[in-house]
Scaffold this motif. Sequence first.
Motif, PDB file in Angstrom:
ATOM      1  N   GLY A 214       0.783  -1.232   0.000  1.00 39.05           N
ATOM      2  CA  GLY A 214       0.000   0.000   0.000  1.00 39.05           C
ATOM      3  C   GLY A 214       0.808   1.272   0.000  1.00 39.05           C
ATOM      4  N   THR A 215       2.103   1.182   0.362  1.00 37.48           N
ATOM      5  CA  THR A 215       2.914   2.404   0.480  1.00 37.48           C
ATOM      6  C   THR A 215       4.196   2.370  -0.339  1.00 37.48           C
ATOM      7  OG1 THR A 215       4.177   1.614   2.404  1.00 37.48           O
ATOM      8  CG2 THR A 215       2.058   2.693   2.842  1.00 37.48           C
ATOM      9  N   GLY A 216       4.617   1.169  -0.771  1.00 35.23           N
ATOM     10  CA  GLY A 216       5.873   1.054  -1.501  1.00 35.23           C
ATOM     11  C   GLY A 216       7.091   0.980  -0.613  1.00 35.23           C
ATOM     12  N   ARG A 217       6.902   0.851   0.713  1.00 37.03           N
ATOM     13  CA  ARG A 217       8.031   0.728   1.631  1.00 37.03           C
ATOM     14  C   ARG A 217       7.621  -0.176   2.794  1.00 37.03           C
ATOM     15  NH1 ARG A 217       5.703   3.787   5.210  1.00 37.03           N
ATOM     16  NH2 ARG A 217       4.560   5.617   4.510  1.00 37.03           N
ATOM     17  N   THR A 218       8.624  -0.681   3.494  1.00 33.79           N
ATOM     18  CA  THR A 218       8.340  -1.522   4.652  1.00 33.79           C
ATOM     19  C   THR A 218       8.106  -0.647   5.877  1.00 33.79           C
ATOM     20  OG1 THR A 218      10.712  -1.739   5.077  1.00 33.79           O
ATOM     21  CG2 THR A 218       9.672  -3.446   3.735  1.00 33.79           C
ATOM     22  N   PRO A 219       7.321  -1.122   6.845  1.00 36.78           N
ATOM     23  CA  PRO A 219       6.929  -0.252   7.969  1.00 36.78           C
ATOM     24  C   PRO A 219       8.035   0.032   8.969  1.00 36.78           C
ATOM     25  CG  PRO A 219       5.970  -2.443   8.208  1.00 36.78           C
ATOM     26  CD  PRO A 219       6.588  -2.395   6.844  1.00 36.78           C
ATOM     27  N   PHE A 220       9.156  -0.687   8.892  1.00 35.14           N
ATOM     28  CA  PHE A 220      10.274  -0.440   9.812  1.00 35.14           C
ATOM     29  C   PHE A 220      11.550  -0.145   9.023  1.00 35.14           C
ATOM     30  CE2 PHE A 220       7.276  -3.274  11.954  1.00 35.14           C
ATOM     31  CZ  PHE A 220       7.046  -2.590  13.139  1.00 35.14           C
ATOM     32  N   ALA A 221      11.417   0.474   7.858  1.00 32.51           N
ATOM     33  CA  ALA A 221      12.545   0.685   6.962  1.00 32.51           C
ATOM     34  C   ALA A 221      13.648   1.482   7.641  1.00 32.51           C
ATOM     35  CB  ALA A 221      12.078   1.405   5.694  1.00 32.51           C
ATOM     36  N   ALA A 222      14.893   1.022   7.442  1.00 36.76           N
ATOM     37  CA  ALA A 222      16.077   1.705   7.963  1.00 36.76           C
ATOM     38  C   ALA A 222      17.194   1.506   6.952  1.00 36.76           C
ATOM     39  CB  ALA A 222      16.461   1.165   9.343  1.00 36.76           C
ATOM     40  N   ASP A 223      18.373   2.076   7.244  1.00 36.36           N
ATOM     41  CA  ASP A 223      19.444   2.059   6.243  1.00 36.36           C
ATOM     42  C   ASP A 223      20.344   0.836   6.324  1.00 36.36           C
ATOM     43  OD1 ASP A 223      20.814   2.604   8.549  1.00 36.36           O
ATOM     44  OD2 ASP A 223      21.633   4.535   7.900  1.00 36.36           O
ATOM     45  N   SER A 224      20.023  -0.134   7.180  1.00 38.33           N
ATOM     46  CA  SER A 224      20.800  -1.366   7.249  1.00 38.33           C
ATOM     47  C   SER A 224      19.947  -2.439   7.919  1.00 38.33           C
ATOM     48  CB  SER A 224      22.093  -1.153   8.049  1.00 38.33           C
ATOM     49  OG  SER A 224      21.799  -0.918   9.417  1.00 38.33           O
ATOM     50  N   PRO A 225      20.255  -3.728   7.697  1.00 42.44           N
ATOM     51  CA  PRO A 225      19.479  -4.786   8.358  1.00 42.44           C
ATOM     52  C   PRO A 225      19.489  -4.700   9.878  1.00 42.44           C
ATOM     53  CG  PRO A 225      20.683  -5.694   6.509  1.00 42.44           C
ATOM     54  CD  PRO A 225      21.167  -4.279   6.663  1.00 42.44           C
TER      55      PRO A 225
END
Length: 567
Positions: A214-225
């Motif tokens: 629905g948004t094109g991104r994950t809900p906990f997106a960050a710059d590294s695993p």
Amino acid sequence: MLGERTQPLLPHDPRALGDYVIVGRLGEGGMGTVYLARTPGEVLVAIKVIRADLGPDDEFRRRFRSEVARARQVPPFCTAEVLDADPDHDRPYLVVEYVDGPTLAHVVEERGPLTSANLHSVAIGVATALTAIHGAGVIHRDLKPRNVLLAPGSPKVIDFGIARAMEATSGNTAIGQMVGTVAYMSPERFGDADAQLTPAADVFAWGGVVAYAGTGRTPFAADSPPATAARILTQPPDLSGLSGQLRDLVGHALEKDPANRPSARELLDLLLSGPTQAAAALAGQPDLLAAAEEAQAVTGVTPGPRVGYDEDSIVTVPISEMPPPLAGPPPPEPGRRWFLPVAVALLVLAVVAGAVMVMLSRPGNPADAVGPLPSDGASAGESLIIQDDLSHPRYWQPKSLPAEQADCTFENGALVARRAQKGLYRCAGPDDDVPADFRAEVSVRLLTANSCAGVWFRFAPWKGYLIRLCGNKISVGTHKSQGVTTIRSFPLDQPLVVGGDPARIGLEAVGGELRLERDGVLVGTVPLNDPEITGGRVALGVYTDGGVPQAGPYEVAFSNVRIWGLP
């Protein structure tokens, strides 16, 4: 006519298994390779052939046999039906229904977030599949957008049961190793390695998948695993872009405490009870409606605590066979269960980072997040997070878009990206973001005239930076939904010769500046000051500038990519 996702067989691939004729490749993962095959009746099927090193393991074969029996109990609506298996073959294999449709990840990457009605259809379809899977006593463990196929009639969930990319026996699975893509892992998966996994982990992944759709991104997106894992453990999800009942359901599914999440059946009931959204989602989709109604009749799962699955085994056990919870003190209050004092939080995050990096360093499913490999050419403080010679599917995978006559294949030890007409095309690479500050090297060859190699970085759906490596110049710009805008171009005194030797391209992005090198010599620096671009993936592909002939072909080749995270 073969499916659009099929790639040619490699020299070492089998041409037949049992009564099945192998006709192409569909993909490669941690447990083996998936092929497209024909039955004696000319029906297309998908066959997953297990890795050669697992075949001699008697314990693996026992678990494989048991897992196949369990997977066969999963009703076929909204999943790829298990048709056949041979656990006693030299290379054990599993035969499932072939579903010819794009993945949810591919659709969102190419077209952006789903419309409201399509989003509700996917939410209902995946909840239907989980209800069926859990009703058979199976946990998926690796639900993510690449494992959801948008097939005609109803979405299909694939790679449940034995198709998981995992280590096959407890002897091959070290403590701290986990399976899956970090962005869709539930908090409890980063805890005690001996803790039992429950169906609630799949419900958490459902929330992540629907949010992404629905948004094109994950809900906990960050710059590294590790940073993503830290957010999963300690931060609320970012659900901006979702609204109404669906936003509430996704938030409920993403609860930190698994006991507070709804079951898959409860999710499905709630989704179908929303008259406006459900009616729009099911309009003209009788197959999806029939599947949802059939899933509501599944009786294998009952509401309440869901315990007793074996995280360290291929084989899951039916919920009905689970032992009662051990006696002991009552659990903490839900509101305080996930509270982490500062000192404990730091320790947990350190452990998580180490465990995630161990898991991610293994080759396998290309959708799995990337992790560090043994340092090679790294400076002090740098960590090598991707190393791939691009001679065969690993982090990057074959990809085809027949409608635009574009594809990415592995040929002559390199990843070749091509288009029949002018334009751009990105190859399928690692899903997870690399750090915003990174250094990378990749070898590039131009195979046909007027072709440019494209290297995208800090790239999230619909926005990122793009480097165009053409015969006479290198250009850097932004790539957004409205098109490509050049920031700076550098003429090449020594052009890149079509069909000539590869050029080793180096790039280093630190804060607001990009440093570009060719064969170790500085080409120039470029400001990176677009406030909308904050981080994302690295991608490879083909690009053509304006002014070139409409018809190609346009072809470029990549080899030996390495990416380091910077301190």
